[in-house]
Structure formats: C-alpha cells, structure tokens
Design a protein around this motif. Structure first.
Motif, PDB file in Angstrom:
ATOM      1  N   ALA A 228      14.366  92.404 -22.425  1.00 61.11           N
ATOM      2  CA  ALA A 228      13.911  93.491 -23.295  1.00 61.11           C
ATOM      3  C   ALA A 228      12.565  94.038 -22.824  1.00 61.11           C
ATOM      4  O   ALA A 228      12.337  95.262 -22.814  1.00 61.11           O
ATOM      5  CB  ALA A 228      13.825  93.000 -24.738  1.00 61.11           C
ATOM      6  N   GLN A 229      11.646  93.140 -22.444  1.00 60.49           N
ATOM      7  CA  GLN A 229      10.350  93.602 -21.934  1.00 60.49           C
ATOM      8  C   GLN A 229      10.518  94.396 -20.644  1.00 60.49           C
ATOM      9  O   GLN A 229       9.856  95.421 -20.442  1.00 60.49           O
ATOM     10  CB  GLN A 229       9.437  92.399 -21.708  1.00 60.49           C
TER      11      GLN A 229
ATOM     12  N   CYS B  93      13.111  96.101 -19.693  1.00 58.96           N
ATOM     13  CA  CYS B  93      13.691  97.414 -20.018  1.00 58.96           C
ATOM     14  C   CYS B  93      12.610  98.372 -20.501  1.00 58.96           C
ATOM     15  O   CYS B  93      12.571  99.538 -20.094  1.00 58.96           O
ATOM     16  CB  CYS B  93      14.776  97.238 -21.080  1.00 58.96           C
ATOM     17  N   LEU B  94      11.707  97.884 -21.365  1.00 56.98           N
ATOM     18  CA  LEU B  94      10.622  98.720 -21.864  1.00 56.98           C
ATOM     19  C   LEU B  94       9.664  99.115 -20.746  1.00 56.98           C
ATOM     20  O   LEU B  94       9.208 100.266 -20.673  1.00 56.98           O
ATOM     21  CB  LEU B  94       9.885  97.970 -22.972  1.00 56.98           C
TER      22      LEU B  94
ATOM     23  N   SER C   4      11.205 101.832 -18.582  1.00 56.09           N
ATOM     24  CA  SER C   4      11.171 103.116 -19.278  1.00 56.09           C
ATOM     25  C   SER C   4       9.787 103.748 -19.199  1.00 56.09           C
ATOM     26  O   SER C   4       9.651 104.958 -18.937  1.00 56.09           O
ATOM     27  CB  SER C   4      11.600 102.922 -20.731  1.00 56.09           C
ATOM     28  N   GLN C   5       8.732 102.945 -19.400  1.00 55.24           N
ATOM     29  CA  GLN C   5       7.375 103.479 -19.308  1.00 55.24           C
ATOM     30  C   GLN C   5       7.045 103.900 -17.877  1.00 55.24           C
ATOM     31  O   GLN C   5       6.399 104.931 -17.644  1.00 55.24           O
ATOM     32  CB  GLN C   5       6.378 102.410 -19.787  1.00 55.24           C
TER      33      GLN C   5
ATOM     34  N   TRP D  64      17.796  96.910 -13.893  1.00 55.60           N
ATOM     35  CA  TRP D  64      17.189  97.791 -14.889  1.00 55.60           C
ATOM     36  C   TRP D  64      16.608  99.052 -14.257  1.00 55.60           C
ATOM     37  O   TRP D  64      16.550 100.099 -14.906  1.00 55.60           O
ATOM     38  CB  TRP D  64      16.098  97.044 -15.651  1.00 55.60           C
TER      39      TRP D  64
END
Length: 669
Positions: A38-39, A41-42, A45-46, A75
């Motif tokens: 999850a980290q 993926c974030l 995105s950033q 990812w």
C-alpha cells in the motif's frame, strides 16, 4: 525511492536537503507485506505526479531486496510511473546471476530506459558495475555492461559511450560490441587498436569487410563501422537490416479476423494472412526488422486484454480512437478514418388489396372520377332530348353510364348513343382520353406488380431507434455504449440503451430474423454482405444505412507507455503519407469482389443444366398477392349483385295490394 532499512539508508545517504530531489522512504522492516504494498502504491502515485509536472526526471531506486524491486517493477507499470524519456537508476547489491534474472523477468527493467548500478565488493577491491538489459540485439536478449567504477581508475565507459543507450533505434555500435564479445575480441578496458580487427569480425559472420581506414579504438567502433558502410560495401544492406530496431526478433501480436483489414485462411498445415492491416504490419516488420507471431484469442476482449498485460506488443487491427479506451491502453498514430453505420434487413412488401390502386396517384383517380361523371351527365342530357333520339328510343340513365364507362375501359361503343354531331365530338374526345389513360394505367400496373415499390426503410438514427428492439456491435466496443448513453441527443441515448455486444455474422443473421440492426464500418459490412448474403443477381436481403453515426480515426492498440511506439508511429506515418494504406484497401476490396464472382460462377457450373434452366426462367410471375385487389373487387361486385338479385326476386314475388283480384261472383240469367 528506497526501502526503509539501514543498508539502503547507508547507500542513499542524506539527500533530503538537496534541491530538486524528492526522497520517498517505503518502510519494510517489521511491517506487513500488505502495508508495504500500500505504501509503495502511494509512493508511485506521488512520484508520477512529480514526473508529470517536471521537465526532466530521473527515478532512483535503492534496495537490496529482490522482493522490493519486484514490487516496484509491478507498481511502476500499474501506476504508469515511467515513460522512455524518464530514466530509471536502480542501485543494489545482488549477485550477478540473481540480478540478471531480475532484469529479464520484468518489463520495467528490461524494456524501459533503465540502468542498474550493482555493488561488487571484495576484501581487496570495491567495484561498481553499470548494467543495462538489451531486449533485442544480434544475438537476442542480453545484459550488457556499459561502464564500471573503481576507486583507483574512476569511471570507465564501455562502448557505446553512454549510460542510457537507445534500445529501439539503429545504433550499430551496440551490434558491433555484441559481435566482438562473441568472437572473443572484446576485452573490458582495453583499446581495440590492432588493424584488421573489424575485418575479422565481419568475415567471421560471412560478410565482406568494408574499407575502414586507420585504427579503431573500443570507443570508436561504431564510428568506424558507419564509415565502413559509407565506403560502399556490397554487404551494407544486410548489415543495416540485421542492426535495425528489433534485430530480427519475433514479437507477439493479437488479432482476430475482421475483413477486409485482417483475414485468416488455413491451407493444409499453413495459416495465411491477408488484408490491409496485415500488409501494413508486414511493411512495419520489414522496416523495423522483426517477425511476428499471432497469439490465439477467443474474443475481441481477449485481444486487447493481452495487450494490456503486455503479453502482446500490439493489436494489429483497426480500433477506434475513443477517449474511454485510453484508460486501458495507448494507441499508435491514427493512420485512417472510418465511419460507423448500421445495417438492417431490407423491408419486405406486405400484401395489400389496393395493388390495382397504386399505379395512379390519388389526385389522378379523383380527376378520372370527375371526368367520368361529367361525361355521363352530358351524354344523358343529349340522349334525353327527343330531337336526337336514336332508333332505340330514349336510353335510360344506367345504359348511358354503362356505355360511358365501357368506352373508358375499352369495352363499350355499341352504337346505341345519339348520332348527333355534338355526341360524336364528345364520344371521340372520350375515346382518346380512355386510350391514353388506359395505356398509362396498364403500363404502370404491370410495373407495380412485377417491380413493386418498396416500403420506406430507416436511413437515420432517429428512424432506426423507432423500428428496432436491439442493436449489436463488436464485443470489444463497450466504450461505444458509454459514448451513446452520455450523448446529448435523445436518439443516441436510446440507441445506447439498445446496444449489445456480438459477432458480425451473428448480428447480421439477427437482423434478418428479428427487429435488430448491427453497427460496424462500411467496408467490413460491404465485404461480408457481398460474400455471404448476396444472391446470384447481385441483390441482398440486407442494406447499409445512409447516415454516418460516427466519424472516427483508427489506430492500433499498444501497451501504456510502450518505448517502441515512436518507431512504429514513424513507419505508420510514412505508409499513410505515401498512400499505401488506401491502395491496399482498394486492392483488398477488388480481390474480394473478384473472389465472390468466381465463387458464384463455380456454383453455377456445379448446378449444370439446372442452373441454365433457372437462369432461363428467372423472372417474377404474378402471384395471388399481386392480383388480390381485382379479385376482392370482383368478389364485392358479385356479392352486391347477388344481394340486389335476391331483393328484386322478393319484391317481384310479393303481390301488390291494388292488383289483388276480388272474390268471383257468378250471376245467372
């Protein structure tokens, strides 16, 4: 971007205060794998947002964990972090074999603009190797070392003199480097200064050595090779072809039969392809030096799904350029334009008892009735005058009407009318009028019976949605339904609610059997109708609507941010500007029409004498449907006459009160 471990922290150092640098720390130690995912993926995105607003971006990933690097590779694809202009630098400390396996197995590391710095330390030496993965070369995919760094000698480049070499362009120095390594003539860090080395390499591959002057160093091999090609060697074309983009590799494509763009035929154990898009793919393959393998696909959705997961390099059949589709894949250069039109069953003629009424319009029938009444009234007045009475006496009104109508129908003129000059003039004009009107009516009646006027058929989208219950389209075109449903036009929104996916043949058969229509481009519809539904006389039970529902550009789907897309776009642009695609389209349609005619001739030959008799008797005979109007009129006349006859008999058989004889009286004298 690095994992939150002490080893990675020592590798990355303290760069938090540097300007123009964004550092993302993904925690790994002591965390659950799902949390790490999850980290990551974030973070991706950033980082993508940062890449989109920046002019030039290099992504640096620091990790010694293969699982972390694998997760980042996945990812980065899902999050569309990298494009070819974005350079990726991976800093790691892994065994050489494990690192090569990691590079080969992931698209991010093998296909994108990626450089790996691998730390190779020992007790006495500290060395950094800089590696890139070349997916295509003269000898296939391989991991190539482009530079190295040691504390004593510093940074040393290996040809080509760049850390991020182009993987999909015509760089011959990479090819020469691979040749030299295979022949044992390349030694890292040593200059290739011996004369004749290049000739040995070329002769070992069965090629004639070009004229190269002077000595060649390792860094200047590519320059020397290009000079040799300019010297005019007879082997130049072979070397250039072998050194281009894909180096003769086999790539995967997905496609299904969609004529006239792509057609698949099986001859024995060989599968042959044809069509406009096949010709275009073959030209691109020759230009970029690759061969292709068609992956099996069961539906149009599977065709694009394999492109989306990068199992297929591209789908080599036309796809409409629609914004909704760009969420799943990218598209190449739009090389043609097409329209979306509908096909329906040709309306059949419904039986009608008014078939005798159709040859003349309503206004003509009203004029004929008015003229008949006028002539009958005038003749009655003439024959009623005692001065012009004939030998038959004064004719009744019914007899005059029968004579007038008989003249109009060509069945009268028994000589019972008055012999006056005024009567002759009127009857002559009436005869001429009857001949002209009767001839025109009979000709129009024959034409309307043998070649009846077809009922009106839908030609626009407004007319279409009023007469059909559903509309089919190719199963991959789900975005068309969204487009129609979001339209401002009520007719298009209603069309979108009727839209369902289906095969072309299934859609055409459904159009013949039920109130349905099919949407596709006109070329595909014309070809399938002429090949599968056309009769020997050239007619077809299907027709293509006149209105263009959509005017679209067409292209080939490719994976998101595929690095080879610019090379394919360049080839497609050249083909389009040269007019080759239009010429291929014309030739394909002509070949299909020629094949259809030959097939029909073969069918006629196989029929033999039956076919000759069929062609000799191939005319439309009148049926009961054609003459049901006159038959109904005759039946009505017989019925009315019968009723009148019965009424007259009843009136005659009933005695009149005044004519009843009284009782007989006898008198005796």
């Amino acid at each position: 971007m690095y994992e939150g471990t002490k080893a990675a922290g020592r590798s990355i150092g303290d760069v938090g205060a540097a300007r123009g640098v964004a550092v993302f720390d993904v925690g790994v130690d002591g965390q659950d794998a799902n949390v790490t995912q999850a980290q990551l993926c974030l973070v991706v995105s950033q980082a993508r947002r940062l890449r989109q607003v920046s002019w030039c971006v290099m992504v640096v990933v620091v990790s010694n964990d293969p699982a972390f690097l694998t997760a980042f590779a996945n990812w980065s694809l899902n999050g569309r972090l990298l494009v070819w202009s974005t350079r990726l630098l991976v800093v790691t400390r892994l065994p050489r074999l494990d690192l090569e396996a990691l590079l080969v197995s992931h698209w991010t590391f093998s296909m994108m603009n990626t450089l790996v710095i691998n730390t190779e330390t020992s007790a006495s030496d500290k060395r950094y190797s800089m590696l890139v993965h070349l997916p295509y070369s003269l000898d296939g995919a391989r991991v190539l070392q482009v530079a190295s760094w040691t504390p004593t000698s510093g940074l040393r480049y290996h040809p080509p003199p760049t850390l991020f070499p182009e993987k999909y362009t015509n760089y011959l120095n990479l090819s020469l480097r691979c040749l030299m390594e295979d022949e044992g003539l390349w030694h890292r860090g040593e200059e290739m200064s011996r004369p004749g080395v290049l000739g040995v390499v070329w002769r070992s591959r069965g090629l004639r050595s070009p004229a190269v002057g002077g000595t060649l160093s390792g860094a200047g091999c590519g320059v020397g090779l290009r000079r040799g090609l300019s010297g005019g060697s007879s082997q130049e074309p072979a070397v250039v072809r072998r050194a281009r983009c894909f180096y003769g590799a086999t790539i995967n494509v997905t496609v299904l039969t969609y004529e006239p763009y792509w057609r698949e035929s099986i001859e024995g154990n060989t599968t042959r392809y044809s069509g406009t898009d096949y010709n275009q793919l073959d030209a691109v393959a020759q230009a970029l030096n690759f061969t292709f393998r068609v992956l099996p696909s069961r539906s149009w959705i599977e065709v694009t799904d394999q492109v989306q997961i990068r199992k297929s390099f591209m789908a080599t059949v036309i796809y409409a350029v629609i914004a909704e589709e760009l969420e799943r894949w990218d598209l190449t250069f739009a090389f043609d334009q097409t329209a979306v039109r509908f096909v329906m069953a040709t309306p059949v003629i419904t039986p009608s008892w008014l078939s005798f009424y159709y040859p003349l319009s309503g206004q003509v029938w009203i004029c004929v009735l008015a003229c008949t009444l006028t002539v009958c009234f005038t003749l009655v007045k003439i024959t009623r005058r005692k001065t012009w009475q004939t030998r038959h006496g004064v004719l009744s009104t019914g007899a005059v009407v029968m004579e007038s109508v008989g003249i109009l129908l060509g069945q009268g003129l028994y000589g019972r009318l008055s012999t006056s000059h005024s009567n002759h003039i009127l009857v002559g004009i009436w005869l001429f009028f009857g001949v002209v009107l009767g001839t025109a009516y009979r000709a129009s009646l024959i034409a309307s019976l043998t070649l009846p006027r077809l009922p009106p058929r839908p030609e626009t989208v407004e007319e279409l949605v009023k007469v059909v219950d559903r509309v089919t389209i190719r199963s991959f075109s789900g975005s068309f339904k969204k487009f129609f449903l979001n339209s401002k036009s009520s007719a298009y929104r209603e069309l979108g609610s009727m839209l369902v996916g289906g095969d072309v043949m299934d859609g055409l058969n459904a159009a013949l059997e039920m109130k349905s229509a099919h949407l596709s481009d006109p070329l595909n519809l014309q070809l399938i109708i002429s090949r599968n539904f056309a009769k020997l006389d050239g007619t077809s039970p299907l027709y293509i609507g006149r209105e263009k529902l959509l005017q679209l550009s067409i292209a080939w789907p490719v994976p998101h941010d595929a690095p080879y897309t610019p090379q394919i776009d360049k080839c497609l642009r050249i083909i389009t500007q040269a007019g080759l695609y239009e010429q291929w389209k014309k030739e394909t349609l002509e070949a299909a029409a020629r094949e259809s005619r030959m097939k029909q001739r073969e069918e006629i030959k196989q029929q033999g004498q039956d076919g000759v008799e069929h062609s000799q008797t191939n005319f439309r005979s009148l049926s009961i449907i054609h003459i049901q109007g006159p038959l109904l009129l005759l039946l009505v006349g017989i019925t009315l006459g019968s009723v009148a006859f019965v009424v007259e008999r009843l009136l005659v058989s009933k005695p009149h009160p005044s004519s009843t004889p009284g009782p007989m009286r006898l008198t005796l004298d």
